[in-house]
Design a protein around this motif. Structure first.
Motif, mmCIF file in Angstrom:
data_model
loop_
_atom_site.group_PDB
_atom_site.id
_atom_site.type_symbol
_atom_site.label_atom_id
_atom_site.label_comp_id
_atom_site.label_asym_id
_atom_site.label_seq_id
_atom_site.Cartn_x
_atom_site.Cartn_y
_atom_site.Cartn_z
ATOM 1 N N GLN A 26 3.143 9.288 -1.733
ATOM 2 C CA GLN A 26 2.123 10.139 -2.759
ATOM 3 C C GLN A 26 2.573 11.071 -3.663
ATOM 4 O O GLN A 26 3.618 11.655 -3.135
ATOM 5 C CB GLN A 26 1.079 10.644 -1.647
ATOM 6 N N GLU B 238 -4.414 6.084 -14.605
ATOM 7 C CA GLU B 238 -3.287 5.393 -15.560
ATOM 8 C C GLU B 238 -3.199 3.997 -15.477
ATOM 9 O O GLU B 238 -3.459 3.360 -14.522
ATOM 10 C CB GLU B 238 -2.120 5.933 -14.684
ATOM 11 N N LYS B 239 -3.062 3.424 -16.856
ATOM 12 C CA LYS B 239 -2.784 2.155 -16.938
ATOM 13 C C LYS B 239 -1.309 1.952 -16.946
ATOM 14 O O LYS B 239 -0.652 2.286 -17.864
ATOM 15 C CB LYS B 239 -3.287 1.588 -18.217
ATOM 16 N N PRO B 240 -0.910 1.133 -16.097
ATOM 17 C CA PRO B 240 0.489 0.920 -15.885
ATOM 18 C C PRO B 240 1.193 -0.058 -16.969
ATOM 19 O O PRO B 240 0.367 -0.652 -17.780
ATOM 20 C CB PRO B 240 0.765 0.029 -14.787
ATOM 21 N N ALA B 241 2.228 0.149 -17.467
ATOM 22 C CA ALA B 241 2.889 -0.487 -18.615
ATOM 23 C C ALA B 241 2.951 -1.887 -18.648
ATOM 24 O O ALA B 241 3.138 -2.333 -17.235
ATOM 25 C CB ALA B 241 4.095 -0.031 -19.051
ATOM 26 N N PRO C 104 -15.187 -3.844 -7.248
ATOM 27 C CA PRO C 104 -14.701 -2.898 -8.521
ATOM 28 C C PRO C 104 -13.422 -2.483 -8.457
ATOM 29 O O PRO C 104 -12.727 -2.422 -7.281
ATOM 30 C CB PRO C 104 -15.711 -1.784 -8.109
ATOM 31 N N ARG D 173 -2.425 2.292 -7.219
ATOM 32 C CA ARG D 173 -2.591 3.439 -7.316
ATOM 33 C C ARG D 173 -1.342 3.934 -7.870
ATOM 34 O O ARG D 173 -0.544 4.869 -7.418
ATOM 35 C CB ARG D 173 -3.111 4.579 -6.431
ATOM 36 N N ARG E 18 3.676 14.394 -5.538
ATOM 37 C CA ARG E 18 3.733 15.724 -4.979
ATOM 38 C C ARG E 18 3.062 16.520 -5.984
ATOM 39 O O ARG E 18 2.984 17.802 -5.880
ATOM 40 C CB ARG E 18 5.187 16.310 -5.100
ATOM 41 N N GLU E 19 2.491 15.985 -6.943
ATOM 42 C CA GLU E 19 1.559 16.770 -7.892
ATOM 43 C C GLU E 19 0.304 17.072 -7.338
ATOM 44 O O GLU E 19 -0.269 18.403 -7.511
ATOM 45 C CB GLU E 19 1.246 16.021 -8.980
ATOM 46 N N ARG F 159 10.528 7.363 -11.000
ATOM 47 C CA ARG F 159 11.701 7.470 -11.704
ATOM 48 C C ARG F 159 12.548 6.686 -11.324
ATOM 49 O O ARG F 159 13.628 6.268 -12.160
ATOM 50 C CB ARG F 159 11.945 8.979 -11.887
ATOM 51 N N PHE G 158 -9.938 -0.356 -8.550
ATOM 52 C CA PHE G 158 -9.618 1.150 -8.074
ATOM 53 C C PHE G 158 -9.855 1.914 -9.163
ATOM 54 O O PHE G 158 -8.998 1.862 -9.788
ATOM 55 C CB PHE G 158 -8.308 0.697 -7.465
ATOM 56 N N ALA H 171 9.359 11.322 -8.322
ATOM 57 C CA ALA H 171 10.574 11.301 -8.285
ATOM 58 C C ALA H 171 10.738 10.012 -7.454
ATOM 59 O O ALA H 171 12.005 9.499 -7.625
ATOM 60 C CB ALA H 171 11.060 12.260 -7.094
ATOM 61 N N GLU I 55 1.095 -1.377 -0.045
ATOM 62 C CA GLU I 55 -0.022 -0.053 -0.091
ATOM 63 C C GLU I 55 0.881 1.095 -0.066
ATOM 64 O O GLU I 55 0.756 2.187 0.709
ATOM 65 C CB GLU I 55 -0.868 -0.047 1.242
#
Lengths: 315, 315, 315, 315, 315, 315
Positions: free
Chosen positions: F165, F312-315, F306, F205, F167-168, F215, F308, F212, F159
């Motif tokens: 989380q 975004e769909k991860p690669a 259901p 998520r 920073r955006e 990356r 989450f 950061a 989790e």
């Protein structure tokens, strides 16, 4: 804040019924017969629960389970409706009807605005707890060993939404939440001790009340703006004595109602008594007598208070 | 902050009526006759409630209940309207008219901006309470044992929305809420003691006022931008003495009004007196005399202050 | 924070006019003649209010009431406009023109960025109060017993919106509100003492200024991006000396303007002097001479700073 | 807050099963047979995990891996559904069924509202930890060296969403997050020690529960509004004893259901028992007997509680 | 926090140029020739401002005013562009090119992430001030009495938007605002002392930078995702040595570009080097050799990093 | 909080591989072969980087630069996917595969939920730093002077989005930001010391992870809901032993998949093992054997969790 708040900090004033002034004010509340009757019965049963048993024995012997359901309801009634719809007026005067009906003295304690405190952590909780302490003490004195109470106490919380705001609102502050909990505990204390006391909450934002508070309400009484008949009563009882004729009263009643395509609401009770009537008088004062045609003109120039925006229509 | 705030912290200054300067300023307020009259009557009745009874005995004997409704209204009047519409000017000068009409002295106490404090918890509440303390002390001295007051006090709260913001706004800070409550308590103190004192609130955001504050207002006076006649009065009284002709005044009156399809509002009073007139003079200064054609050109280049966005049209 | 802030904490630097450097910079400010003239006149009258009376006696005897309106305006001018439109440059150099015109010394005190403080409660208020204290002390020394001042002080507040943000914004912090009040009190202190001092505020977000601050502005000067003529002046005065021909200057002027359907705004003054000119030079440096065709190519590759999004067009 | 909270601060009261009153209340819960059965089985296995092994040896020898999956589930069950759907009633009475079925004593500890604390940092965490401490101590006494437990403890968390709100909500306060973590640790303590204890959470906002809490739920039982048959049971069992006939009961059942095109939901259990039945009785009290036609009329005038808006339909 | 932060708290590490490793990394940065050249020239002029004068005397005698504009620009360059576009790589290696070009030593100080502090009031300000203190001390040692500097310092601020966020954002915390001001003061200190030091800021959110910071940037260099040629360079230089043929390289170049109708962006530099190349190798490791067809298949299965959502396209 | 947190505060428990239980659990993870293989290789190279060099010498001599790219990747892998997709199960068991493959012992340290702390300033930072301290100490003991490590440590952060989380998000609290920075510093410490340690983050998520942090991830492994084959494996391995036939297994596999037009997702792994299987058993318990037709009926009544909501769909 370590000192206990004083009585005058907690309550705006202290009223005792029966009394002439509230009797007169209650009588002037037109068009609210249903609310009057329901509220008086609920309050009456708190003082005299034996009344319901007597009635059942007379009409429905053997319905004790059903009666228990009613007598077990928490001593909280919510009066919900638009600004100026008469809910506060009813809350402040119904005690007189119950006092006369039950032939006892009833005390009204209107929670002071300052009980909302000044934002210090724990302050609202402490003030509310103190207010309930006082209510419980007073009511305990009036509780008989058995049978009918010697009197009753009504705790009045006007503009209750500020105090007991919904926890659904994400922004709710911990301080407020604590206040809600203090409130619920207060209701439960009265209920558990089966005291001759009731809490009346007035709000124009029913949906803003905490669900845990609403769920505890024995009844939710709703109040609407005055209809044509009610407006006529208010206007004619004030203006006929100073000489306005039927024709002008009719015009005033029409002018102060909703106007299709312009606005879907008419004047509130307050708009009629606090704004229109003074404006008619002051326009004439000090040099002329009140004139009917001019009165209608003044009514046309006043825009009624818009309804409070709230997402829910009370039942 | 344990020390009591000083007078100069609480009030911007202290004015006494009658006086020549406010008399002249009040006289210059064109197009606001209705507001002048209503405000003067309300304030007059606070000083001399017997006046209304005299009037009723003359014109409407037996209308005491109706009179009570009027005399029981709280001593608070809200002046609502756009920036530059003259509401503050009226609030600052009406005392002169009442003083002359009632033949007494009237004191104006304009609440200082600093009374909003600096954000310390409890500070605004303390400052407001102190301001009302002072008002009550002053007014108590002027209250007669019976009959007409020896004088009156007006407490002026300009830009009142910052002080008494609506509790509907979810973001409202506890500090602000406490300030609203202190304000309401202050109004109630004056009303309960039946003192010759009144509170005037000016706001350009009527809908931002706390409903509990608005509900206590005896009257809400609304102020609009100057119409054609009012603009003509302001412009010609300033510019005719320096030689502008009828033709140019006409052009200025038209230019400073609304323009269909371009903007639906004209110049405010302030736009006329604080922006247009100085711009005309400074354009000529120091080398030329004011020229009518150039004055019109300058008026065309000025964009009037846009109306404050507020969700509600005051009555 | 009990110690008084030092001068170097309050002001970025201290400039005295007349001086050659600001004279030259002011001369280079093309296309802002109207703003120069209005600002110089307003500042001149603060130093020498008698000038206006002299003018009126010469041209409009008997217009004293109108003059009073102008002389009573608070000593605050707002310079509003896009980033890079020259407003800060004008604010930093206009003092030279006034100093020469009135034949006195003028001191410019640019409020330091650090005056915004570090977010401690009460800090911004204290820093602003200290800055106004200093301004008042300096200006008081320059005030004559009567007649024309011996000098003047200009307090410059650049990026003023950060300091005096609108109270309309619901999120406004108490600390910020206190700063706004400190600011208003400072303006009022200068005005009440009729000191030879003025406050200039520069902002690119006119609508973000607190209405109570804007209302006090004697004038709001607006600044736009350079037009074709102004761009030509800036570019040719820099590039003709290093040999660019008329043809390439023409192309640069066109390239740096708005392009229909692509963007509705051209280069700012800063885009021209801080980005385009250095890019042209550095492209050639260190091995080649500047070439006209290449300069145009570089101009095409630069996207001008987009306008600051603000809901309001200043007058 | 350095002192350990007392028992009465932590729990509203302490109930022990088997007892007559919960037995009767459980029997009155109509239409919830599936939820009753599932909840009783889950609670029964916590007390007597050997029961499942016995069953498997009888019916499915060799299915131990599958059994382990079931027995390893955390001792948490979520009861989710609309206000008034009976979930709290089931949670408060199911202990009686399990106590009788397993022939042991079961203790119910309903977490007090005050356990949410008053917003002091660390307070909710401390209160929750104390509540789990107490639960663990009680359950440890009941755990046998081997075999079936001598009793069991049920920790009941009503209105659980306020306590264990989703961390998805960006606004979630650290204090709340700490509470969620304390809660999860409490569940894990009971699970790791394999104690005869279970936690029941009631919520009408399933989607507001923290995912980390939901993921730990052995089961999520969902509760809906009463269907036609359930409404009939409730109404006829109360109203037939006082003489209402089949015809009126039918009308009441229909009136209290959903109405196509008007509203897609009917009365909740609470709407029936807390609002409709008392309204019918009080309308007649004190002067008349209950009348069937009038009862139907009253039912028509009541608007059922609108469903809680929640983004998710529980399984 | 009264103690001064240590060097290792302020900077991630300390690099000195010239050095082989950054030389090699800089050489590998394909397709960024324009950015390399502009950045090297700007940094070169900070070390050796005389170079520009020499050039002007050679090519444009008499252009001193234009040169002053360039030399007066603050020592700040912003590198803006998408994640993985090479801006950080350029910032970390350009020092080597400048060191070799100017034949001096250059020190790079990359601001540590921890300089953002832990949210204590005043902390970020103190850390930033300390970082600039250190930079100023180092650069002062390198400043000659006259002529060319003996060395230079580059302060690198990666992910700068977190540090110098726009004050336009209403939510901006006072702590952050104070950090922005500390940053601006640091830039101004270096500029005023004309030290051989520069600040490089890397950001993928240009529009999130405070306007007051952006306005001080001498240049804003923009970085885009690699085009076809750049992708080919990266892929072939890594994969040809291990035997992939032209055919497979072509397919990889096409696969890693934008795909009309599917996505309008291709792989970033980082997607190529940090994700695709390792995935190709690890897929083969440990049992097989890398296979071209399989490599293309792997490239197809990787979704490139989506562009950072930012409202503005840098120039 | 001055005392160092204890081990049991930091980690939920401590697991050592190889062991039978994780081996069995890993074997039961069907349909995740690709993720297993990639994760085992990445972890294997951290323990034994020489393996890659050996491979390259065998297959691709001279590809050292490419290998460096891979070996320099930070020791962080993100496992991203829906609730119940097996990512946590893989993270908790993969250590066994690596331990067997590399013939060493591997320790798993699962970061405790309580490491998120209770919201005290600086607390999360201190807890995270302590957790990394411990990891570094353990891994340092296992690092050889040269060659292959004697063991390895895996730090598991389940989790993870709550901890790291983005920073955006404008609302991000300073405390959280400090936690992100502490996390990044921890990763960098392990990487810089080239220790045999890795950090595994599980999240549902992906887009909520700080850029950061992302990356720095050597790889992002994505996990989806089980497909038909995987569902069949899970269901038949549990239900065939207790006698369910092919026909019913087929029906269960179909029922638990997506249903066109109804929902576009099927059951998660958790829905199958934690909800469906227990429901089938408990329905039969204690009186009947499990019945296939009834099992299918139960599966139909369960609504799968259901997905989450994540942008975004991860690669």
């Amino acid at each position: 804040m370590n000192t206990k708040p004083t009585l005058s900090e907690l309550f705006e004033r202290r009223l005792t019924y029966p009394d002439f002034e509230p009797q007169a004010r209650l009588a002037r509340l037109v068009g609210l017969d249903d609310q009057k009757s329901r509220l008086a019965k609920i309050l009456g049963l708190l003082v005299n629960p034996g009344g319901l048993t007597d009635w059942a024995q007379r009409h429905h012997p053997g319905a004790q389970a059903l009666l228990d359901t009613i007598l077990r309801r928490p001593p909280l009634v919510v009066l919900a409706g638009d600004v100026g719809s008469g809910k506060t007026e009813l809350a402040e005067t119904i005690g007189d009807a119950v006092a006369r009906q039950e032939k006892i003295d009833i005390t009204l304690l209107p929670l002071s605005l300052s009980t909302r405190g000044q934002g210090r952590v724990g302050e609202m909780t402490q003030l509310l707890s103190a207010a309930f302490d006082y209510t419980v003490i007073e009511a305990t004195k009036l509780k008989p060993a058995s049978g009918k109470a010697r009197g009753a106490v009504i705790l009045l919380v006007d503009e209750a939404d500020a105090l007991a705001q919904s926890r659904e609102a994400a922004q709710m502050h911990h301080e407020d939440r604590a206040g809600v909990n203090a409130f619920i505990r207060g209701i439960d204390r009265i209920a558990n001790a089966k005291l001759p006391a009731a809490v009346l909450m007035c709000t124009n934002r029913l949906s803003a009340l905490d669900p845990a508070v609403r769920r505890r309400a024995a009844d939710v009484l709703s109040f609407a703006r005055p209809g044509e008949e009610q407006r006529r009563y208010v206007l004619s009882s004030s203006l006929e004595p100073i000489g306005l004729g039927r024709h002008h009263i009719d015009a005033l009643v029409a002018t102060t109602g909703p106007h299709r395509g312009v606005r879907d609401y008419g004047f509130t009770f307050s708009d009629l008594t606090q704004r229109l009537l003074p404006a008619i008088v002051l326009d004439a004062y000090p040099s002329r007598a009140v004139d009917g045609a001019r009165a209608v003109e003044i009514a046309r120039s006043i825009i009624p208070t818009p309804p409070f925006r709230d997402g829910e229509k009370p039942a």
